[in-house]
Enzyme design. Structure first.
Site, PDB file in Angstrom:
ATOM      1  N   ASP A 132     -39.166 -54.316 -23.663  1.00 58.00           N
ATOM      2  CA  ASP A 132     -38.724 -54.026 -22.303  1.00 58.00           C
ATOM      3  C   ASP A 132     -37.205 -53.852 -22.208  1.00 58.00           C
ATOM      4  OD1 ASP A 132     -39.082 -53.580 -19.635  1.00 58.00           O
ATOM      5  OD2 ASP A 132     -39.802 -55.586 -19.144  1.00 58.00           O
ATOM      6  N   GLU A 191     -31.671 -50.553 -20.505  1.00 62.54           N
ATOM      7  CA  GLU A 191     -30.888 -49.592 -19.733  1.00 62.54           C
ATOM      8  C   GLU A 191     -29.716 -50.207 -18.970  1.00 62.54           C
ATOM      9  OE1 GLU A 191     -34.192 -51.091 -17.000  1.00 62.54           O
ATOM     10  OE2 GLU A 191     -33.949 -50.587 -19.111  1.00 62.54           O
ATOM     11  N   ASP A 204     -41.592 -49.103 -13.389  1.00 61.11           N
ATOM     12  CA  ASP A 204     -42.229 -49.938 -12.371  1.00 61.11           C
ATOM     13  C   ASP A 204     -42.442 -49.183 -11.065  1.00 61.11           C
ATOM     14  OD1 ASP A 204     -42.001 -51.862 -14.306  1.00 61.11           O
ATOM     15  OD2 ASP A 204     -40.234 -52.794 -13.430  1.00 61.11           O
TER      16      ASP A 204
END
Length: 385
Positions: free
Chosen positions: A99, A102, A165
């Protein structure tokens, strides 16, 4: 003992386990029982991103703040790979979500390099660390991880991607429609293996407006994702506020049905994965890839997509609908569920077809070997007469 027993029980049924990791670390001293405090280990070896004041940079993330591993430091990368090999691969996982990646600030201080340049390089390095850990552990193609962020070289290292998401809504700004838009646009950018969370992720409870996953949205999202590279659910960030695949008999039955649909075209999916690896063509494709001379295909947004060049999918992306409108490029197309043939060999055409729950708009190249095998597999699974 509980973990080992569960892993053994799963392995007996040929089920592999996946886990989770990200590039953030939080100091857990005094908060919970633990055998290692990775934050303290990394901090002591100067493996964490720092600010201009020289202090470890704590980056806000939802309702907490965390430090990032400094992947510009070769020693930090080696340490991270050892963590992956010990705490993921070493406990029997065959894959994981890798995950984040960024969030590197432009005002950070790194061991080596300009953070403004590293901001985009960081997710590539994060994927590379995960890939190298797998290879160094000798797993080769026996392990898989999926990433959420990336840059130009990310597809070289990440084995899979997912679309982040989405809101648990129907809208075209951050809901189910953007799952299709993201698949198509990322596919054109080299991200050939991509997917979304079934049902979306982001749930909001707020006096100004609630976003809670409805049963209808979840079921339609199952139908959509059964025709993408990966078929994976997610409870969302507030599971109790969302309908889940295990909520009741209807959700379980629908999930089982479309898991079988997903399995029924595995033979073609493997072919498309091989083609993607060799040519860069994505598994899920915008229609203009194969019909560039048809101006109508260039106007399509999220309404439909091709799976390879043999299947066209027009999912139901709005509530309270029992039909879909699809554009069929030139050629003859067979409606999967009803067997009706549509199309014209000389021009494309719009068609309106029934799409009750459980039967999204799916069309096969009429008479194709892929279509015939897919239908045969669906019949064997009890999903077609």
């Amino acid at each position: 003992a509980g973990w080992d027993a569960m892993r053994a029980a799963m392995a007996a049924d040929d089920i592999r386990l996946m886990g989770y990791i990200n590039c953030f670390l939080v100091d857990i001293e005094g908060r919970t029982q633990h055998t290692r405090n990775l934050y303290r280990e990394a901090a002591e070896q100067d493996f964490l991103v720092r600010g201009h004041d020289g202090e470890i940079l704590l980056i806000p993330n939802t309702d907490f703040s965390a430090a990032m591993i400094d992947l510009s430091n070769p020693e930090a990368r080696m340490w991270t790979k050892e963590v992956i090999k010990e705490q993921l691969i070493g406990v029997g996982l065959s894959g994981w979500m890798a995950d984040f990646g960024e969030a590197l600030p432009w005002d950070a201080r790194l061991a080596d390099g300009d953070p403004r340049m590293w901001h985009n390089r960081y997710p590539v390095a994060w994927a590379q660390v995960n890939r190298e850990a797998i290879e160094e552990a000798g797993l080769g193609e026996e392990a898989v991880f999926f990433s959420r962020s990336g840059y130009t070289q990310s597809p070289r290292y990440s084995t899979l991607f997912w679309l982040g998401d989405q809101l648990v809504t129907w809208d075209a700004h951050d809901g189910i429609k953007t799952a299709v838009t993201g698949l198509l646009s990322s596919g054109l950018s080299g991200y050939v293996f991509n997917h979304s969370d079934i049902g979306g992720y982001t749930t909001v409870t707020n006096p100004l407006g609630d976003y809670h996953r409805s049963k209808e949205l979840l079921l339609r999202w199952m139908e959509l994702n059964a025709f993408t590279t990966i078929f994976r659910t997610h409870e969302g960030n507030d599971p109790e506020k969302n309908v889940q695949f295990y909520t009741d008999d209807e959700t379980l039955a629908h999930f089982a049905r479309f898991a079988k649909v997903y399995a029924a075209w595995a033979f073609y999916r493997k072919e498309l994965v091989d083609e993607a690896s060799a040519t860069g063509l994505p598994v899920v494709r915008h229609p203009f890839i194969h019909y560039p001379d048809d101006p109508t295909t260039w106007d399509l947004n999220y309404e439909e997509f091709l799976v390879g060049d043999q299947m066209l999918v027009a999912p139901v992306l709005d509530p309270d609908r029992d039909s879909v409108r699809a554009y069929l490029p030139a050629g003859e197309w067979e409606h999967l569920w009803r067997g009706e043939i549509y199309g014209d060999t000389s021009a494309g055409q719009w068609v309106d077809v029934p799409a009750p729950m459980g039967e999204p708009g799916v069309f096969l190249k009429a008479g194709s070997a892929v279509g015939e095998q897919f239908k045969a597999n669906l019949r064997d699974a009890g999903l077609m007469d």
